[in-house]
Write a protein that holds these residues in place. Structure first.
Motif: not given
Ligand SMILES: Cc1cc2nc3c(=O)[nH]c(=O)nc-3n(C[C@H](O)[C@H](O)[C@H](O)COP(=O)(O)OP(=O)(O)OC[C@H]3O[C@@H](n4cnc5c(N)ncnc54)[C@H](O)[C@@H]3O)c2cc1C
Length: 255
Positions: A55-57, A77-79, A250-252
């Motif tokens: 995952r990216s942050y 980190v957003s939960y 985009k935070y995907v």
């Molecule tokens: C370039 C880049 C930079 C990023 N920087 C940050 C950062 O600084 N801080 C940060 O918190 N995240 C950031 N993100 C997003 C981060 O990488 C994760 O995707 C995010 O934290 C979710 O990861 P997870 O493994 O907890 O959830 P996952 O296991 O990936 O997702 C679980 C479920 O939640 C859904 N979901 C995922 N993300 C979100 C969301 N934001 N809101 C609502 N539902 C969601 C998914 O579709 C899935 O159904 C960034 C992403 C990119 C591409």
């Protein structure tokens, strides 16, 4: 800047909002970590079935010098409910390690830009690159009087990440830096420090018109929720901003 792979050790964590943690790490292999504000790191881990993922942050560290060994590497980190990285970060104790790589990305201020104004737009943790950029913005304000509008979308005042820091910066540079929190659900109470004249009620994209985006003087940065990024990108193109003047992150999820 060469991409490196390194262990990060958690030094401390504090809550920025009910479901956002600010994590302070140090690189634990004795090496420095340099980065350009706006760049991000990747955290590598495995799912329960052993499949590798990452995952990216964005790096939140206020960048006023290259980070030497042992210096803070900060992220917000957003939960996300059910999120795999969320579980990893929530379960991490002080002194615990994550496997990381970076720095990545080109969502950065460009030395060759000669624009009069930056429109910095974010939702949620998408504001962290702008925190890292504060020293660069300060230098640009002092050196060439650049103006900056930071439009920051949050649901309510509790979720205004780093709001005190941006407000303090705005009061230091009242002619150049406008901090415009846009609350989609709940406005701050009248006696809250967040209740200043620049607060808006609604989504960031609703307020672009007020700032009259202008192709001759503006460069925009959009970071965070992909829907917000797309909506603002389309709107800014409508004001005539060419694509190279609208920079996006985009935070995907990178599953
Ligand atoms: C370039 C880049 C930079 C990023 N920087 C940050 C950062 O600084 N801080 C940060 O918190 N995240 C950031 N993100 C997003 C981060 O990488 C994760 O995707 C995010 O934290 C979710 O990861 P997870 O493994 O907890 O959830 P996952 O296991 O990936 O997702 C679980 C479920 O939640 C859904 N979901 C995922 N993300 C979100 C969301 N934001 N809101 C609502 N539902 C969601 C998914 O579709 C899935 O159904 C960034 C992403 C990119 C591409």
């Amino acid at each position: 800047m060469a991409i490196q792979h390194f262990p990060l050790k958690l030094v401390s964590r504090r809550m920025l909002a009910p479901s956002v943690g600010h994590y302070t790490f140090v690189r634990d292999d004795g090496q420095p970590l340099d980065f350009i504000p706006g760049q991000f790191i990747q955290v590598h881990f495995t799912y329960a079935d052993g499949t590798a993922t990452k995952r990216s942050y964005s790096l939140a560290t206020i960048h006023d010098h290259a980070l030497g060994p042992g210096e803070a590497v900060e992220i917000a980190v957003s939960y996300v409910p059910g999120g795999a990285a969320t579980a990893l970060f929530e379960g991490l104790e002080d002194g615990g390690h994550v496997d990381a790589s970076g720095p990545f990305g080109r969502f950065c201020l460009m030395p060759q830009d000669a624009n009069a104004r930056y429109l910095l737009i974010a939702t949620g943790t998408g504001v962290t690159p702008y925190r890292a950029m504060l020293p660069q913005l300060e230098a640009l304000i002092r050196e060439r009087g650049v103006r900056v509008v930071l439009l920051f979308g949050a649901r309510n005042p509790e979720e205004l990440l780093y709001g005190d820091e941006f407000r303090a910066f705005a009061s230091r540079y009242p002619e150049n830096f406008r901090f415009v929190p846009c609350f989609s659900r709940e406005l701050p109470a009248a006696d809250s420090p967040h209740a200043h004249a620049d607060v808006r009620h609604g989504y960031v994209q609703q307020f672009l018109d007020e700032f009259a985006p202008d192709a001759t003087g503006d460069i925009a940065y959009l970071c965070g929720n992909p829907n917000m990024v797309d909506a603002c990108f389309d709107a800014l193109k409508g004001y005539g901003l060419p694509v190279p003047q609208v920079r996006r992150e985009k935070y995907v999820s990178s599953k």
